[in-house]
Design a protein around this motif. Structure first.
Motif, PDB file in Angstrom:
ATOM      1  N   ALA A  62       5.782   1.737   4.680  1.00  0.00           N
ATOM      2  CA  ALA A  62       5.971   2.810   5.645  1.00  0.00           C
ATOM      3  C   ALA A  62       5.272   4.066   5.147  1.00  0.00           C
ATOM      4  O   ALA A  62       4.565   4.735   5.870  1.00  0.00           O
ATOM      5  CB  ALA A  62       7.449   3.071   5.857  1.00  0.00           C
ATOM      6  N   THR A  63       5.477   4.351   3.888  1.00  0.00           N
ATOM      7  CA  THR A  63       4.831   5.511   3.306  1.00  0.00           C
ATOM      8  C   THR A  63       4.165   5.072   2.020  1.00  0.00           C
ATOM      9  O   THR A  63       4.765   4.360   1.233  1.00  0.00           O
ATOM     10  CB  THR A  63       5.862   6.612   2.982  1.00  0.00           C
ATOM     11  OG1 THR A  63       6.572   6.913   4.170  1.00  0.00           O
ATOM     12  CG2 THR A  63       5.182   7.852   2.469  1.00  0.00           C
ATOM     13  N   GLY A  64       2.971   5.469   1.866  1.00  0.00           N
ATOM     14  CA  GLY A  64       2.342   5.095   0.612  1.00  0.00           C
ATOM     15  C   GLY A  64       0.843   5.091   0.710  1.00  0.00           C
ATOM     16  O   GLY A  64       0.247   5.518   1.699  1.00  0.00           O
ATOM     17  N   THR A  65       0.256   4.608  -0.330  1.00  0.00           N
ATOM     18  CA  THR A  65      -1.189   4.556  -0.425  1.00  0.00           C
ATOM     19  C   THR A  65      -1.625   3.098  -0.443  1.00  0.00           C
ATOM     20  O   THR A  65      -1.128   2.315  -1.237  1.00  0.00           O
ATOM     21  CB  THR A  65      -1.662   5.260  -1.702  1.00  0.00           C
ATOM     22  OG1 THR A  65      -1.189   6.611  -1.658  1.00  0.00           O
ATOM     23  CG2 THR A  65      -3.174   5.258  -1.786  1.00  0.00           C
ATOM     24  N   ILE A  66      -2.490   2.749   0.464  1.00  0.00           N
ATOM     25  CA  ILE A  66      -3.006   1.395   0.547  1.00  0.00           C
ATOM     26  C   ILE A  66      -4.446   1.438   0.066  1.00  0.00           C
ATOM     27  O   ILE A  66      -5.256   2.212   0.568  1.00  0.00           O
ATOM     28  CB  ILE A  66      -2.979   0.873   1.997  1.00  0.00           C
ATOM     29  CG1 ILE A  66      -1.631   1.132   2.648  1.00  0.00           C
ATOM     30  CG2 ILE A  66      -3.367  -0.591   2.049  1.00  0.00           C
ATOM     31  CD1 ILE A  66      -0.528   0.299   2.131  1.00  0.00           C
ATOM     32  N   ARG A  67      -4.747   0.615  -0.869  1.00  0.00           N
ATOM     33  CA  ARG A  67      -6.122   0.535  -1.354  1.00  0.00           C
ATOM     34  C   ARG A  67      -6.674  -0.848  -1.044  1.00  0.00           C
ATOM     35  O   ARG A  67      -6.031  -1.848  -1.307  1.00  0.00           O
ATOM     36  CB  ARG A  67      -6.179   0.766  -2.869  1.00  0.00           C
ATOM     37  CG  ARG A  67      -5.694   2.111  -3.314  1.00  0.00           C
ATOM     38  CD  ARG A  67      -5.600   2.159  -4.829  1.00  0.00           C
ATOM     39  NE  ARG A  67      -5.005   3.410  -5.269  1.00  0.00           N
ATOM     40  CZ  ARG A  67      -5.702   4.498  -5.513  1.00  0.00           C
ATOM     41  NH1 ARG A  67      -6.999   4.480  -5.393  1.00  0.00           N
ATOM     42  NH2 ARG A  67      -5.104   5.609  -5.890  1.00  0.00           N
ATOM     43  N   PHE A  68      -7.831  -0.867  -0.461  1.00  0.00           N
ATOM     44  CA  PHE A  68      -8.503  -2.153  -0.302  1.00  0.00           C
ATOM     45  C   PHE A  68     -10.005  -1.922  -0.303  1.00  0.00           C
ATOM     46  O   PHE A  68     -10.488  -0.833  -0.013  1.00  0.00           O
ATOM     47  CB  PHE A  68      -8.051  -2.879   0.967  1.00  0.00           C
ATOM     48  CG  PHE A  68      -8.301  -2.155   2.257  1.00  0.00           C
ATOM     49  CD1 PHE A  68      -7.384  -1.255   2.747  1.00  0.00           C
ATOM     50  CD2 PHE A  68      -9.455  -2.394   2.995  1.00  0.00           C
ATOM     51  CE1 PHE A  68      -7.594  -0.586   3.937  1.00  0.00           C
ATOM     52  CE2 PHE A  68      -9.679  -1.740   4.194  1.00  0.00           C
ATOM     53  CZ  PHE A  68      -8.747  -0.829   4.667  1.00  0.00           C
ATOM     54  N   SER A  69     -10.697  -2.980  -0.646  1.00  0.00           N
ATOM     55  CA  SER A  69     -12.151  -2.904  -0.732  1.00  0.00           C
ATOM     56  C   SER A  69     -12.762  -3.979   0.149  1.00  0.00           C
ATOM     57  O   SER A  69     -12.226  -5.081   0.264  1.00  0.00           O
ATOM     58  CB  SER A  69     -12.619  -3.111  -2.176  1.00  0.00           C
ATOM     59  OG  SER A  69     -12.104  -2.114  -3.007  1.00  0.00           O
ATOM     60  N   LEU A  70     -13.858  -3.639   0.751  1.00  0.00           N
ATOM     61  CA  LEU A  70     -14.601  -4.610   1.548  1.00  0.00           C
ATOM     62  C   LEU A  70     -16.048  -4.592   1.072  1.00  0.00           C
ATOM     63  O   LEU A  70     -16.664  -3.529   0.974  1.00  0.00           O
ATOM     64  CB  LEU A  70     -14.536  -4.255   3.047  1.00  0.00           C
ATOM     65  CG  LEU A  70     -13.149  -4.312   3.686  1.00  0.00           C
ATOM     66  CD1 LEU A  70     -13.170  -3.727   5.088  1.00  0.00           C
ATOM     67  CD2 LEU A  70     -12.646  -5.747   3.740  1.00  0.00           C
TER      68      LEU A  70
END
Lengths: 424, 110
Positions: free
Chosen positions: A163-171
């Motif tokens: 709900a709250t936070g930091t999402i990290r992803f790489s493409l």
């Protein structure tokens, strides 16, 4: 006076880095944009403006997009917020990279297909794949795979919904493709050399006056109408005491690049072949059908096919992936006069992919990898690709257990090589 | 492929060709070989083995190699005022000559 024969372009490519004057100098580093602020709207598609052009130097194999999404999703009173099975990759909407006068290098509807392309062909290390969120999909799907559950299409979408936070992803954005055994053929399918070679097909020379390339990026709305094109959905306000859900999201994007330094010696630079790798996504309707034949309408050598099934009518209209283990009976990839390349059930397709890659594709996704050499070596080759230029009637026949909803569709990701005509 | 007997498709027009009887659009290769500007990497600066000329003399051979650049020039000689061995006197001579030229040429009274 003695003369020496000219060295063919690329003849020295791949020599050890430390060989004086001839070694191939690899690099991985930052491209133009670092911590670029990307807008994400709660309800509208946002086109990202102001992205820099890719750096115009050297020779690039692939770019990497590092996203850091900061999200704050608040569920309103009396509301329900649903997370997409394609979360978080469908934070990224339409995305494309096109170099001037070339085929589009990458063209996808959402970041999810780009994620699947990365799954199929990790750009750094073949069969060792790690979830870009840090968790191993194979583990998420249960490792080792119990024999009796192997029939199900393995679920466990990466579910880092917060709900709250930091999402990290790489493409990773592939501009070229590595082959252990590459057959350089003409457009009519005739081998130019007669022997397979190790090849990077084909690197992009970025140091050109015409190489003013800006990726086109749209970000999906946090709350969209369907979960295929947005990471979340919220119910609409009904009661007077209700309050609306809110989603405050933003992202920063860092673009990285990977390749080799250009030199003034063509023999040292990687050679350019007459084929360009392309990763594109196309949508095919399955509306209301229990049987569907899809013609592969791209010209070139298809080295991988990703079928991502989606039913927008499912899940109360929010949409959901189609559970292949219960809804798909057979999937056949055929060419010519009904020569079947693969005649699969969801279980057999999944089994093959697990054997090839060591993990299972996500739920609702069927992948045919045509580039892994069937000799068991795990090498990547184009020897067994579907070459639609010389192989007629390349089709996919899908048989479902019952007619699908009228809006169901499959997005097909083509990993393929396209022919480049010699000359100006 | 030039000169080979490989059968090629029949080009119809710019970016079009007939392959096995069907019309197919192709991009052309010029876009993949852009005209470069600037210079590329010429070569990696190689680390060459250091050869100290036997004529170089170092009073303190134990540390001179680390402190200076062996092989790139003469070490401190023993005759700083020798015109053949040292640039020191030449420096002074040209300085004086420079001042004289400044005084009598540049600042001369018209």
């Amino acid at each position: 006076m003695t003369t020496t024969a000219p060295v063919a372009p690329g003849a020295y490519y791949g020599l050890p880095t430390w060989m004086p004057g001839l070694g191939t100098q690899f690099f991985e580093g930052l491209d133009s944009d670092t911590d670029f602020a990307v807008d994400i709207s709660q309800s509208a598609v946002k086109t990202t403006n102001g992205l820099s052009e890719f750096t115009q130097d050297n020779i690039v194999f692939y770019w990497t997009l590092d996203f850091v999404v900061t999200q704050d999703v608040t569920t309103g009173t009396g509301q329900t917020v649903t997370t997409s099975p394609h979360f978080p990759f469908n934070y990224v909407g339409n995305f494309s990279v096109s170099l001037q006068s070339q085929y589009s290098n990458v063209q996808v509807f959402t970041g999810y297909m780009l994620f699947l392309f990365n799954l199929l062909r990790p750009l750094r290390g073949r069969q060792a794949w790690r979830n870009m969120l840090g968790a191993n999909v194979a583990e998420a799907n249960g490792t080792p795979l119990p024999a009796d559950t192997n029939a199900t299409n393995l679920v466990a979408t990466p579910s880092p919904a917060q709900a709250t936070g930091t999402i990290r992803f790489s493409l990773d954005v592939p501009a070229s493709m590595y082959f252990d055994r590459y057959w350089d053929v003409t457009e009519t399918g005739v081998s130019a050399s007669g022997v397979p070679v190790v090849a990077q097909v084909s690197p992009q020379y970025m140091a050109g006056a015409a190489r003013q390339v800006t990726p086109k990026l749209q970000m999906s709305p946090a709350f969209g109408s369907g979960l295929d094109t947005s990471p979340f959905n919220t119910t609409t306000l009904s009661g007077t005491a209700d309050s609306a859900s809110t989603a405050v999201s933003s992202a920063v994007l860092t673009v990285r690049r990977n390749g080799v330094y250009a030199t003034n010696n063509p023999a040292v630079d990687p050679p350019i072949y007459n084929w360009q790798v392309q990763h594109i996504e196309k949508q095919y309707g399955l509306g209301g059908r229990a049987k569907k034949t899809l013609a592969l309408d791209e010209y070139g050598q298809i080295t991988g096919l990703i079928l991502s099934f989606w039913d927008p009518s499912a899940n109360g209209g929010l949409g959901d992936v189609i559970d292949l283990s219960t809804q798909l009976d057979t999937a056949v990839l055929s060419y010519g006069s009904a020569l079947q390349r693969f005649n699969d059930t969801p279980a057999s397709a999944q089994r093959r992919f697990v054997d090839q890659h060591g993990f299972a594709p996500p739920k609702g996704v069927l992948i045919w990898d045509l580039a892994i050499d069937p000799d068991g070596s795990g090498k990547i080759t184009n020897a067994y690709s579907l070459n639609t230029l010389v192989m007629a009637s390349c089709t996919i026949q899908l048989t479902f257990s019952a007619a699908l909803s009228s809006t169901a569709y499959v997005n097909i990701g083509y990993e393929m090589l396209k022919y480049v005509m010699a000359g100006s | 492929m030039a000169g080979s007997a490989v059968p090629l498709a029949t080009p119809i027009s710019y970016g079009s060709a007939a392959v096995n009887g069907q019309l197919v659009g192709f991009q052309t290769s010029s876009a993949y070989r852009p005209v470069n500007y600037g210079t590329g990497l010429q070569a990696v600066p190689a680390v060459t083995p250091v050869n100290i000329p036997p004529s170089a003399s170092y009073p303190t051979t134990g540390t001179a190699a680390a402190a200076g650049a062996p092989g790139t020039g003469r070490g401190p000689g023993t005759s700083a005022l020798n015109l053949k061995e040292s640039p020191a006197l030449w420096t002074v001579i040209f300085l004086v000559v420079g001042f004289i030229i400044l005084r009598h040429v540049h600042w001369r009274k018209g």
